[in-house]
Design a protein around this motif. Sequence first.
Motif, PDB file in Angstrom:
ATOM      1  N   ARG A 162       2.055  -8.520   2.607  1.00 19.50           N
ATOM      2  CA  ARG A 162       2.932  -8.526   3.781  1.00 19.50           C
ATOM      3  C   ARG A 162       2.616  -7.379   4.726  1.00 19.50           C
ATOM      4  NH1 ARG A 162       8.949  -6.459   2.954  1.00 19.50           N
ATOM      5  NH2 ARG A 162       8.828  -6.702   5.209  1.00 19.50           N
ATOM      6  N   HIS A 208      -9.038  -6.107  -8.893  1.00 16.52           N
ATOM      7  CA  HIS A 208      -9.246  -4.657  -8.932  1.00 16.52           C
ATOM      8  C   HIS A 208     -10.645  -4.302  -8.467  1.00 16.52           C
ATOM      9  CE1 HIS A 208      -5.842  -3.247 -11.719  1.00 16.52           C
ATOM     10  NE2 HIS A 208      -5.481  -4.312 -11.033  1.00 16.52           N
ATOM     11  N   ALA A 246       8.200  -5.176  -6.566  1.00 15.71           N
ATOM     12  CA  ALA A 246       7.257  -5.463  -5.483  1.00 15.71           C
ATOM     13  C   ALA A 246       5.803  -5.404  -5.934  1.00 15.71           C
ATOM     14  CB  ALA A 246       7.492  -4.491  -4.330  1.00 15.71           C
ATOM     15  N   GLN A 247       5.459  -4.380  -6.747  1.00 15.48           N
ATOM     16  CA  GLN A 247       4.043  -4.246  -7.119  1.00 15.48           C
ATOM     17  C   GLN A 247       3.555  -5.436  -7.934  1.00 15.48           C
ATOM     18  OE1 GLN A 247       6.401  -2.068  -7.958  1.00 15.48           O
ATOM     19  NE2 GLN A 247       6.359  -1.543 -10.123  1.00 15.48           N
ATOM     20  N   PHE A 295      -5.836   8.499  -6.390  1.00 19.71           N
ATOM     21  CA  PHE A 295      -5.708   7.759  -5.133  1.00 19.71           C
ATOM     22  C   PHE A 295      -4.298   7.163  -5.035  1.00 19.71           C
ATOM     23  CE2 PHE A 295      -7.135   3.939  -2.494  1.00 19.71           C
ATOM     24  CZ  PHE A 295      -7.194   4.668  -1.323  1.00 19.71           C
ATOM     25  N   LEU A 335      -0.658   4.833   6.137  1.00 24.37           N
ATOM     26  CA  LEU A 335      -0.726   6.035   5.314  1.00 24.37           C
ATOM     27  C   LEU A 335      -1.287   7.142   6.203  1.00 24.37           C
ATOM     28  CD1 LEU A 335      -2.287   4.099   2.329  1.00 24.37           C
ATOM     29  CD2 LEU A 335       0.119   4.753   2.607  1.00 24.37           C
ATOM     30  N   TRP A 378     -13.111  -0.840  -7.051  1.00 26.77           N
ATOM     31  CA  TRP A 378     -13.111   0.615  -7.009  1.00 26.77           C
ATOM     32  C   TRP A 378     -14.485   1.087  -6.543  1.00 26.77           C
ATOM     33  CZ3 TRP A 378     -10.089   4.256  -6.052  1.00 26.77           C
ATOM     34  CH2 TRP A 378     -10.324   5.583  -6.451  1.00 26.77           C
ATOM     35  N   ARG A 419      -5.379  -3.914   5.707  1.00 26.11           N
ATOM     36  CA  ARG A 419      -4.975  -3.431   4.383  1.00 26.11           C
ATOM     37  C   ARG A 419      -4.417  -4.583   3.546  1.00 26.11           C
ATOM     38  NH1 ARG A 419      -0.349   0.286   5.060  1.00 26.11           N
ATOM     39  NH2 ARG A 419       0.972  -1.512   4.691  1.00 26.11           N
ATOM     40  N   ILE A 468      -8.850   0.622   1.953  1.00 30.71           N
ATOM     41  CA  ILE A 468      -9.210   0.677   0.529  1.00 30.71           C
ATOM     42  C   ILE A 468      -7.937   0.619  -0.320  1.00 30.71           C
ATOM     43  CG2 ILE A 468     -10.252   2.103  -1.285  1.00 30.71           C
ATOM     44  CD1 ILE A 468     -12.213   3.156   0.792  1.00 30.71           C
ATOM     45  N   ALA A 469      -6.880   1.287   0.171  1.00 29.26           N
ATOM     46  CA  ALA A 469      -5.603   1.287  -0.563  1.00 29.26           C
ATOM     47  C   ALA A 469      -5.167  -0.138  -0.892  1.00 29.26           C
ATOM     48  CB  ALA A 469      -4.530   2.002   0.251  1.00 29.26           C
ATOM     49  N   VAL A 487      -7.579  -1.807  -3.969  1.00 31.12           N
ATOM     50  CA  VAL A 487      -7.772  -1.237  -5.307  1.00 31.12           C
ATOM     51  C   VAL A 487      -6.780  -1.748  -6.346  1.00 31.12           C
ATOM     52  CG1 VAL A 487      -7.782   0.916  -6.613  1.00 31.12           C
ATOM     53  CG2 VAL A 487      -8.800   0.836  -4.351  1.00 31.12           C
ATOM     54  N   PHE A 488      -5.528  -1.943  -5.947  1.00 23.63           N
ATOM     55  CA  PHE A 488      -4.486  -2.171  -6.951  1.00 23.63           C
ATOM     56  C   PHE A 488      -3.935  -3.592  -6.925  1.00 23.63           C
ATOM     57  CE2 PHE A 488      -4.456   2.170  -5.364  1.00 23.63           C
ATOM     58  CZ  PHE A 488      -4.661   2.895  -6.526  1.00 23.63           C
ATOM     59  N   THR A 496       3.040  -8.331  -5.524  1.00 21.88           N
ATOM     60  CA  THR A 496       1.778  -8.115  -4.812  1.00 21.88           C
ATOM     61  C   THR A 496       0.599  -8.540  -5.689  1.00 21.88           C
ATOM     62  OG1 THR A 496       2.735  -6.216  -3.687  1.00 21.88           O
ATOM     63  CG2 THR A 496       0.333  -6.396  -3.667  1.00 21.88           C
ATOM     64  N   ARG A 497       0.649  -8.128  -6.940  1.00 23.63           N
ATOM     65  CA  ARG A 497      -0.468  -8.458  -7.837  1.00 23.63           C
ATOM     66  C   ARG A 497      -0.593  -9.945  -8.085  1.00 23.63           C
ATOM     67  NH1 ARG A 497      -0.058  -3.667 -12.384  1.00 23.63           N
ATOM     68  NH2 ARG A 497      -0.275  -1.938 -10.919  1.00 23.63           N
ATOM     69  N   ARG A 532       4.065   0.488  -3.391  1.00 30.67           N
ATOM     70  CA  ARG A 532       4.490  -0.647  -4.216  1.00 30.67           C
ATOM     71  C   ARG A 532       3.915  -1.951  -3.664  1.00 30.67           C
ATOM     72  NH1 ARG A 532       9.823  -1.850  -5.285  1.00 30.67           N
ATOM     73  NH2 ARG A 532      10.545  -1.178  -3.255  1.00 30.67           N
ATOM     74  N   GLU A 541      -9.730   4.567   4.343  1.00 25.14           N
ATOM     75  CA  GLU A 541      -8.932   4.762   3.118  1.00 25.14           C
ATOM     76  C   GLU A 541      -7.670   3.916   3.126  1.00 25.14           C
ATOM     77  OE1 GLU A 541      -9.486   9.161   1.297  1.00 25.14           O
ATOM     78  OE2 GLU A 541      -8.729   9.109   3.343  1.00 25.14           O
TER      79      GLU A 541
END
Lengths: 245, 312
Positions: free
Chosen positions: A86, A113, A76-77, B177, A94, A115, A155, A104-105, A108-109, A80-81, B190, A101
Motif C-alpha cells: 500500500r 526475500h 500488518a507485517q 537495516f 524514510l 538482500w 518501494r 530497497i526497504a 528485503v522483508f 504485507t508478506r 510494518r 535505500e
Amino acid sequence: MRYSGAVLSVRGATKRFGGLVAVDALDFDVAEHQVMGLIGPNGSGKTTMMNLISGALQPTAGSIALKGARISNLPAQEITRRGVGRTFQLVRLLPSMSVLENVIAGAVFGHRHRWGREAEDHAHRMLERVGLEAMAFAPISALTYIDQKRLELARVLAGDPELLLLDEWLAGLNPTELETGIELIHDLRGEGRTIILVEHVMDAIRSLCDNCVVMSSGKKIAEGNPADVLADREVVRAYLGDEDA
Amino acid sequence: MTASGFQELAIAALLVVLAAFIPMLSDGYWLSIAVTAMMYIALSTSWVLFSGPTHYISLASGAFFGVGGYLVATGMSDYDLSFWLMAAAAPVVATILAALIGLATLRLSGVYFVIFTLGLAEMIRNIVSWVQNNFLGSRGLYVLTDFTEAHIYWMLLGITAAVYLLGWFVNRSRIGFALRIIGNDETVARHVGINTATPKVILFMTTGFFAALVGAVIAPRYSYIEPNQVFSPELSFLVVIMALLGGSGRLWGPVVGVIPFTLVWEFVAVQFPNQTTLFIGLVFLLIVYGLPHGVVGRLEQLAASVRERRNA
Ligand SMILES: Nc1ncnc2c1ncn2[C@@H]1O[C@H](COP(=O)(O)OP(=O)(O)O)[C@@H](O)[C@H]1O
Ligand SMILES: [Mg+2]
C-alpha cells in the motif's frame, strides 16, 4: 470463508472509533487483474477501509480474506508478506535514507526475500519503472512532491505485491504531473495487477477502473462499473457540492 | 561502500591495538582515568547498537550494569563462586531481564519508553536492596581478586572491541537495516514486512548483555560493593549523555564523546564535587542546543558543506 476466486473478499467489515462507525458492514470482492475504485466524499471511511485491509488497523467486526485465507486478524507485517502492498494518503518515506535505500526497504522483508546485490538491482529496476532512476542516490529532501509519491510507489512495487492499495495517489499533483501519474497507473493495470484505487479524480476513475464501490458515512451506497455508478442519483447526492460529480 | 566499511574496520583494529599499550605508558592516575573511559566507551557503544538506529532512549543501562556488578559480588562474597563463573552468568541474567523489559515496552514510544526504563531500573535497585537487607544480611559485598587496573582495562578493551565488531556486522545485516527503518517510521517498517518486535528486542538484549558484562568486569575495581551504589541511575544518564555528545548516528560516535567528557568529568568531580549534576545538565543543554547530532554529526555536516563548496 471459501475461496470464491476473488483476490480479496471483504465481508461485513466494520470499524468503530468510539461512537463513530467509520466503516459500516462493508461487503465487496476484488477479482484478479481487476482495478477497483473506492470512492466517496471526504470522511466516508475510504482510508479506514484501506487500513483494515493492510492491517494498520484491526476491524471491530467482519472479515477480510486474501485468496480465501483470512487476513483480518493478522498484523500488518504478516499481511504485507502475504502480498498486500500500500501507499499512504499522506506520503510516508524514510527521511534519513537515500532514495535507493527507501526502495530497497520494500524489497528485503516482503514475501520474497532479497538482500545485497540482488535487492539493489531490484530497487534500481523499480526506480526505472516509476521514472525516478536519475535520483537513485539523492537524499529524500531533494525530491519534489510527485517524486516523493513515485518513490513511495517504487518501494511498494519492490515488494512484488499481488494486491496494490493506492490511497489518493494522484491527489495534490498539478495537471502535467497528473497526466504522468494516470499513465503510470495505466501501465500497472496493463501489467495485470490487482489494484484498489481510492481517488477523487473522476477522470482517473473513469479511465482506470473496471469496477467501483462508493462509500458514504462508512456504508456502501453503490457498486458497479464507473459510468453507471457515477450517474447514480444517490451517488450524486452524496457528492453534492463536489464539482466533479 | 563496502571498501569504506573495511577501511573503518581496519582503523578500529589499529586503534584497539594502540589502546592496548596504554597500561605500559602509565599507571596510577592516568590508567585509572583510562579504565573509567574504557568502561564508558564499552557502555555507550553498546547503548548505540540499539538506541542509535531506533532513537529509543533507554535509561536502563544502570540496571543491567548493576546486575553484572551485583551478581559477581554476591556470588563471590556469599557463595564462594569464582569470578569467571559469575562474570559469565551475569550477562545471561541481564539478557533475560532485557528481553522481559523489551517485550513489556514494545508498545511504548518516545518519552514513555524513557520513563519506563528509568522507573524499571529504580525498581530493580530497590528490590535488590530490599532482598539484600532483609534476607541476605545488610552488609556490603567483597569482590577480592588478583586483578590489577591494567587487567581490568584490557578486559574492558576486549569487550569494546567485541561490541564494535558486532555493531559493524549488525550495520551490514538485514536486522540492522530493519532497525534503521523502524527508527525512521515504524508504520512503514510494518508495511514493508518487518516484524518490528523481533529486531528491537534482540538488540535491546544485546545492550543488556554487554552492560552487565561491563558491570561484572569492573566490579573487582571497587572491592567493596553495595547494591545501592552499583545500581546507580547516574550511570544510565552518563551513558546516554556521552553517546549523544559524540553522536549516536555512528558506531564510533561514543568514543568521540566519552574521552573529552571523562577528562572534564574527572576535573569537575575533584575540583567541584558538589557540582557534578550541574555539569551533566550543562552538557545536556550543549547537546540539545548546539550538537543535536553530536560531535560526529557536526563534523559530517562540515565535511558535507566543504564538499559542496568545492563542487560549486
Ligand atoms: N484513527 C482514528 N481515530 C478516530 N477517528 C478516525 C480515525 N481515523 C479516521 N477516523 C474518522 O473516521 C472517519 C473516516 O475517515 P477516513 O477513513 O480517513 O475517510 P476518507 O479516507 O474517506 O476521507 C472520519 O470521520 C475520521 O475522522
Ligand atoms: Mg482518506
